[in-house]
Scaffold this active site. Structure first.
Site, short mmCIF file in Angstrom:
data_model
loop_
_atom_site.label_atom_id
_atom_site.label_comp_id
_atom_site.label_asym_id
_atom_site.label_seq_id
_atom_site.Cartn_x
_atom_site.Cartn_y
_atom_site.Cartn_z
NE ARG A 261 50.02 50.31 48.67
CZ ARG A 261 50.34 50.23 47.37
NH1 ARG A 261 50.21 51.30 46.60
NH2 ARG A 261 50.76 49.09 46.85
CD GLU B 187 43.47 52.92 47.49
OE1 GLU B 187 43.58 51.89 46.78
OE2 GLU B 187 44.35 53.76 47.60
CG HIS C 200 45.48 52.74 43.79
ND1 HIS C 200 45.66 52.20 45.04
CD2 HIS C 200 46.70 52.68 43.19
CE1 HIS C 200 46.93 51.83 45.20
NE2 HIS C 200 47.57 52.11 44.07
C1 GLV Z 1 50.30 50.04 43.12
O1 GLV Z 1 49.91 50.83 43.93
C2 GLV Z 1 51.41 49.18 43.31
O2 GLV Z 1 51.95 49.09 44.42
O3 GLV Z 1 51.80 48.53 42.33
#
Ligand code: GLV
Length: 327
Positions: A237, A266, A285
């Site tokens: 994260r 993000e 991401h």
């Molecule tokens: C993606 O970042 C998730 O947590 O699935």
């Protein structure tokens, strides 16, 4: 019929599983509903499918007094106030396991791209700066036989370590709250403290979850402890990293390069200084973004939601204490 709000168009596979069990509303847009709209949407809902971009806090839960289940379409649940959910007797589901391999693939992809300066060399080639085969050009870092530091040796950390241990013969160090015998056996990993990991690793890959202890875990002093040849990778994260400290470390050559699949915020605005640094590779991401993985996430997410609608235990529940507090 029970009302359910799904906060984004997850793969059809999941929507088709959910539809027969409820009166379903799916947010049709690409970008998330605003907090106010979300609050309005959940007000008569018994079930909610949320994404990591939706903040599910006590206020939201109080706006949905009938809410019986929150099914997060993600493995990470830092977007949800779990204590508030437990207090209100609401089980929260997530989608672990199915995205482990896809996420480890992206960690290795970013590690390679950053180590071998792929981001800048692709752009140089395309934009006319490829003048010849340059014996001193685009020199990166070798992977074979070097040391990998895994910060957070959970499922994804181990899958990443396996790729680099078996593929490139890397020596593996790790940090974790508890020892991980499986990692010690499968990739000969050694548990060390963070400072040792930073000082000894050639590649540092972050896989811990975001919580109050890991927020800002990587700041100025952590980057200073790393080798000037080190490559830093984050697929966990964004807020685990102090981005101005990272930008400074990359600009000053304190570390060699970074590969990020997650940022804070993000999306990261294109004008952000990390985008201007040639030694920083940034992906939007995408770690779990394979057809197979997203379908599997949709399946588990739907199963969790449906179980919750019928008052049954969720297959993957991140606050199982909710079941104890009910009795
Ligand atoms: C993606 O970042 C998730 O947590 O699935």
């Amino acid at each position: 019929m029970a009302r359910v709000f799904v906060a984004r168009r997850i793969p059809d596979f999941g929507l088709e599983m959910i539809a027969p069990h409820c009166e379903l509303e799916v947010w049709p847009e690409l970008v998330p509903p605003s907090p106010d709209v979300l609050k309005e949407k959940v007000k008569d809902c018994v079930g909610l499918v949320s994404l990591l971009t939706d903040k599910i806090d006590a206020e939201l839960m109080d706006a949905a007094p009938q809410l019986r289940v929150i099914s997060n379409f993600a493995v990470g649940v830092n977007n949800i106030d779990l204590a508030a959910a437990t207090q209100r007797g609401i089980p929260v589901g997530n989608t672990p396991g199915v995205l482990t391999e896809a996420t480890a693939d992206i960690a290795v992809t970013l590690l390679l791209a950053a180590a071998r300066r792929l981001g800048e060399s692709l752009i140089d080639a395309k934009e006319g700066r490829w003048l010849t085969w340059d014996p001193r050009g685009w020199l990166g870092q070798e992977l074979a036989g070097r040391t990998l530091g895994i910060v957070g040796m959970g499922r994804i950390g181990l899958a990443t370590a396996k790729r680099l241990y078996h593929g490139w013969g890397m020596k593996v160090l790790y940090t974790a709250r508890t020892p991980k015998p499986e990692a010690e056996k499968e990739v000969q990993a050694t548990r060390v403290d963070l400072d040792t990991l930073l000082a000894e690793s050639d590649f540092v890959s972050v896989h811990c979850d975001l919580n109050p202890e890991t927020k800002g875990l990587f700041g100025k002093s952590q980057f200073r402890k790393m080798k000037p040849t080190a490559v830093f990778v984050n697929t966990s994260r964004g807020p685990v990293v102090d981005q101005s400290a990272l930008a400074e470390a990359l600009r000053s050559g304190t570390i060699f390069a970074a590969g990020l699949d997650v940022t804070d915020p993000e999306p990261l605005p294109p004008s952000h200084e990390l985008f201007s640094l040639p030694n920083c590779v940034i992906a939007p991401h995408i770690a779990s973004a394979t057809v197979h993985t997203r379908n599997e996430m949709a399946r588990i997410c739907a199963e969790n939601l449906i179980a919750g609608l019928y008052g049954k235990p969720l297959s993957f529940c991140v606050n199982p204490e909710v079941y104890l507090s009910k009795h």
